[in-house]
Scaffold this active site. Sequence first.
Site, PDB file in Angstrom:
ATOM      1  N   ASP A   1       8.682  46.634 -71.256  1.00 22.06           N
ATOM      2  CA  ASP A   1       8.802  47.671 -70.268  1.00 22.06           C
ATOM      3  C   ASP A   1       9.203  46.975 -68.965  1.00 22.06           C
ATOM      4  OD1 ASP A   1       8.496  50.098 -68.976  1.00 22.06           O
ATOM      5  OD2 ASP A   1       6.454  49.589 -68.385  1.00 22.06           O
ATOM      6  N   LYS A   2       9.676  47.721 -68.035  1.00 27.21           N
ATOM      7  CA  LYS A   2      10.068  47.059 -66.785  1.00 27.21           C
ATOM      8  C   LYS A   2       9.000  47.228 -65.702  1.00 27.21           C
ATOM      9  CE  LYS A   2      12.804  48.807 -63.808  1.00 27.21           C
ATOM     10  NZ  LYS A   2      12.020  48.659 -62.594  1.00 27.21           N
TER      11      LYS A   2
ATOM     12  N   GLU B   1      10.426  54.922 -51.454  1.00 26.61           N
ATOM     13  CA  GLU B   1      10.271  55.781 -50.291  1.00 26.61           C
ATOM     14  C   GLU B   1       9.101  55.331 -49.456  1.00 26.61           C
ATOM     15  OE1 GLU B   1       9.949  59.824 -51.506  1.00 26.61           O
ATOM     16  OE2 GLU B   1      12.111  60.078 -51.307  1.00 26.61           O
TER      17      GLU B   1
END
Lengths: 354, 1164
Positions: free
Chosen positions: B139-140, B401
């Site tokens: 998975d990253k 964000e």
Amino acid sequence: AVLRSKKPENTAFKQQRLPAWQPILTAGTVLPAFFIIGLLFIPIGIGLFVTSNNIKEFEIDYTGADTSSPCFNCSQNFSWNSTSPCTCTVPFYLEQPYESNVYVYYGLSNFYQNHRRYVKSRDDSQLNGNLKSLRSQEPSKECEPYAYHNNKPIAPCGAIANSMFNDTLELFYNDPNGTSVKILLGTTGIAWWTDKHVKFGNPGGVDSNLSAVFQGTTKPLNWRRPVYELDSDQSNNGFVNEDFIVWMRTAALPTFRKLYRIIGKSSQMVPTLPRGNYTLEVVYNYPVRSFEGRKRMILSTISWMGGKNPFLGIAYITVGSVCFFLGVVLLVIHHKCEKRCIKVFNVTSRTTNS
Amino acid sequence: MLNNNGPRYKRSKLERQMNVHVFWCVVILLVMCLFAAVGHWVWMFQYGDERPVFDVLGPEGTDLSPVMSAVYLFLTMIIVFQVLIPISLFVSIEIVKICQVFFIHQDLDLYDEETDSHLQCRALNITEDLGQMQYIFSDKTGTLTENKMVFRRCTVAGVEYSHDANARRLAMYQEMDSEEEDCPSRGGTLPRRDSVTSHQSARVVLRSHSTKSHRRTGSRAEAKRASILSKHTAFSSPMEKDVTPDPQLLDKVNECSGQMDFMRFHSQHVSQLPSDLADVLDFFIALTVCNTVVVSSPNQPRHKVRVRFELKSPVKTIEDFIKRFTPSRLTSGSNSSSSSSLATSRSSNRGCSSLLSSPSAESTLTKLREERAAAAPPCWDERPRGPEDGELRYEAESPDEAALVYAARAYKCSLVGRLPDQVAVELPHLGKLSFELLHTLCFDSTRKRMSVVVRHPLTDEITVYTKGADSAIMDLIKPPDTGNSKGRRQKKIVSRTQNYLNLYAADGLRTLCIAKKVLSKEQYACWLRRHLEAETAIQGREELLFDSALRLETNLQLLGATGIEDRLQDGVPETIASLRRAGLQIWVLTGDKQETAVNIAYACKLLDPEEEILTLNADSQEACASLLDESLHYIRAKFLCASSDQAAKAFPGNSAPFEMYPSSSSSSASSSHSSSPPHGAPFLVHRLGLVIDGRTLAYALDRSLEDKFLMVARSCRSVLCCRSTPLQKSTVVKLVRNKLKVMTLAIGDGANDVSMIQVADVGVGISGQEGMQAVMASDFALPRFRYLEKLLLVHGHWCYSRLANMILYFFYKNAMFVALIFWFQFYCGFSGSAMIDQWYLIFFNLMFSAFPQLITGTLDKDVSAETLQRLPQLYVNGQNSEEYKPYMFWMNMIDAFYQSLVCFFIPYFAYADSDVDLFTWGTPVTTLALLTILVQLGVETKTWIFLPGVSRDAVPQPRPRGKAVGQTSGRDPQEPAGPRRGGGASVPAPHKAVPRRPRPDSGGRQPLRGGPHGEGHAASRQRRRRAPPPRGAAASSRQRLRAPRRGSGGVRAERVRLAHLHAAGVRRPARAAPRRRPPPRHVPRGLGGGAVAGRRPVTPPQSLSCDTRTPICTIVFIKNKSDFYCIFIKETKGTFTFQIFLRLRIFFLSQRFVSFLRHSTKVP
């Protein structure tokens, strides 16, 4: 409360950092090893071989399989059930005098004393002199089908005892001047001490009246005499009869010999058995022809390594020589390839490290 | 959860292989029994009717026919030979595995201080599979990366602000990660921002004061605590939250807002502001406004805030628009909530803080002005908000964000509130401003950008702020009009920004461009009309909205760009590089979008800028098929014609791992399905990267295409699947596992990885931030990704080789023993008799040969841990199952039979025709065999471990040569300061092998060049992140960096000297640690503690009492006539008491042997 850290302990054991030695075989260790083994084994082998060769051994087959053999008739006519003893006489000639104690063996071939059911067919409790196993209780089941005969327990029970070797061997020295001298054969000391004093014992103790003790039992089927009449000597009679004990120790291999008698050394001056003509008188009781068996009489002296057996010496010499030879070969190879190997090694070590 | 299947019962590959061989053992057993039965029949047959006296009848006197006898014998032999079936092997394997798991658990290198967690082996039965992995599916987010976005750099109006101080701060974290709590005087070693110029020094003091609270808590424990405290707010670890502003940029912001304020005061038009300053301000406004971050404060739960202001919403109708945009109304939403605080702070004369903390509403503007006049000079650097609990928290959809908002806050442009129709922003000098939020055009992956339409409170203009991927934004920039100076400036900005963007990307940063656009009211009205239509449309609303957004986002004006780092976890690139050198194929399956994934893939060196990348993005099955075909053709055309040696030349250094399991797997795979092309033979993995997105993956995983997909994918060096669903992840793993017949490992941290973890042969969970789902499903749970390296390369290798050797040895041992009996059958008429005593038969497996190989199976090391990590290529050994191949089993069996022949026939000939009895002869045979078996184990044992009094801290360290140095520094370097240090001292750091970069200031390759200081620090930071160098060197460089910052001159000088000494080659003990055996240290006994380290002469036999005070582990070798040897491990401290008492008593044997010898020599 302070939570205990789960941090593992930094010990050499837990971190798998115990000091260790990784043996790496190099020319420096292998070549000396080969040479050392070679140089160590060859003398040992030679020693063993010489010792073995110094042992004098004489062997004579009296089975009577050949028609020319003096025991041919006995072997032909004989079976377990025959009652009249058959005697045959086998002459032989000793080429060398036997100096020290001489051990007389009988040898059997093709006799599978190590057969699984045969080995088990005995009652050690009975042989140890346990009266219960002898009479009041039945002999062990292991003895079946040689446990009872005519509803009487068999003493000693089992197939081993039943098939006990019962030839009688006697040796006569034929003097050059014509007289025949019977050679005294010692009957004691042929069994293991532990067997005679620990493992085997007569019921009712040492001094008991054996015929009374064995009352109510019957002799094994193939026996001529009951067990309490094996020897006139009380200490060598019954279950502690040494011939019996020796027989009860089942041989490992189908070709075996068992110690029969010991000819003690009489004096320092005279050899125990001088060279010359001898006669072996056999009371031929034991049938072996049915299973292609062979019977032998062996005379042997012994040394520290036991009886005559050149195998170990040869084996040591062979292994030692092979090692030495290999060492030489490897040394040559090493010497020739050393430079090249070093070069190769350097290259690989550099490439792996980069 | 619907994606999850139940847990799969996993059985290791080795055990599967072994089971086949156990089956073969059964076959061998039956063959042997059959042989014996036939032999017995022949033997019986030759006697004919006349039963020999030694062939005893049955108990009832029954006479069995030879045939019946043979049948019975067959059954008997099964019992006699049953030792051949290694029942005890299974027990031993379990024991060894438990020990292995214990050691893996205990490994300090796999312990994470931060979370106080170590590796958990949740599956006890597949440790050895770790040594045989071929494919890693990772998975990253959260696995490779920390899932922490950190603001790194930005470009505003074509000027790069490198944020060196920030970089240094991050490096501090790194350092703190890698180093320990350190000395108590830590506070003094604060990095001073030595790059600041004199006029900023005052601020520096202030700042360092303000940050001190954090710095002092900079120890890991505190950081941990802080992170736990802030855990309920996502993406807000201190590392992400605190951004140290770039001084230049900060100046500009201040200047700009000051001027704005000034101008507003003098009612000048804002457009007179110098354009670069305006851009700076706009940039930060964009950062603050253009997002969907929700603000909450601990005192004021956010739902409350929401409820109160739900009345207003973005413009929904024309009327609304007209109503709202009447000129009378300047701004909206005055918030008087904090007017009271204003009053108090005013009275308390601490002007600046109250000034900034006061909400800037229009109504209070004049008051503010008054106050500012009173409270000059303004001290901007005081923290705007007071204590921590008053701090606002940002909750963002995506960590980027949040990072940007936090970054803006560092420049005092902080988002203080977001309502559906307005955004409250606090700006320096200007106070709190409310931006009326007209529209939010949300992010989507096609546009790759988001925009907000706001009314600027100062200029009253309708402004569009757009934030998005550089590729998306740069195309939308208004082509600058080169005629005037402004246009020329714009053009310059664009080209420069592009330049920096490239540099950012090369540095592995996630780049975002910020742009704005000012709309005239007419334009807006025009757009709005159609937009409203789109919003109200019933059919095709999505497309219409999309089009609407496209219409709006044109002719943008570029403000700047940011570089955000999705921080990779420590050591990820190194780990990937070394796993790759170990011949592992690494696939990254992520749910992230393609750009991000590719970016990260570059950052973690999964993709190489030099290698070509095949990108598969298809919209339909057919397109996908043709794409795959094309790629296949391309690969063939490009690589297959190239001869293999060329291919080898292409990858110097690591030639072996690229040949991919040529013989077994590929051929079996290609033969297993017909559709695979004939080029199945040696399969080379090319220097190619494959990037495929979720949609295409769905097509490619279709039955008709999966083979082609695999063909393409397996020839690529790295594969990146983006936007993949959990189910797709597991399908990919399953596909690779089943079709290629390879061992797969899946690693992930989140619930979306669970199915993949369950499907793979070995599932590894990262016990990280995203809950325990992955951990619960996994077989192994790691605290960090980088631990995978040691887990696989070292423990995996060890477990595999130990177990493989042990299994082989077991087969050998039992076969050898049983064969002895088998040979004997030839000499006992195949009667099933054994020359070995029953007790020996029973105890052979139970005692005589049970423990030695357990110890070997637990402790043996074929290669040391350092070497395994330095040469990952050694891992190929396990991948190709080289320790345990089928032929090895047979060789092993042949060897066993040969050895037993020797062990049988030497006694046979030595005792031929003698008066030896059955057991007197059998015992030497047994002894001989047992010794041979043990010697064989000795030969197979690669490492002989001595335990001559290993004391507790018997990390065998030579005393440092530079002892004097250690003493003068006031801290004994020998003394382990912490676990990491201790571990590092004896087991060199995992990354030791990575060649050290040149010294930072000697001009290493750096893509971004800030000031000279920045460069140095960036370089050192980077270096530290990439590869903790060997301790000595690390310490020296670190000290060199830190030394000038020391407060006290004396200590500082000392440090510097020390550093130089280290640099000059005075080695710390750790440098010498790789030497396997330290020089013996003769210390008198009885000193306690560590006194018994080193090699002591073997304890004399009588002192079996292993001195319980000093040594923790002791093995005493005792040699006397009765004990063959005795290994006595005793651990006196700790809960774990491990006692192995191995006594191979050949006393019994030797007694018999001696007595037998005596009797055979007829000496009664």
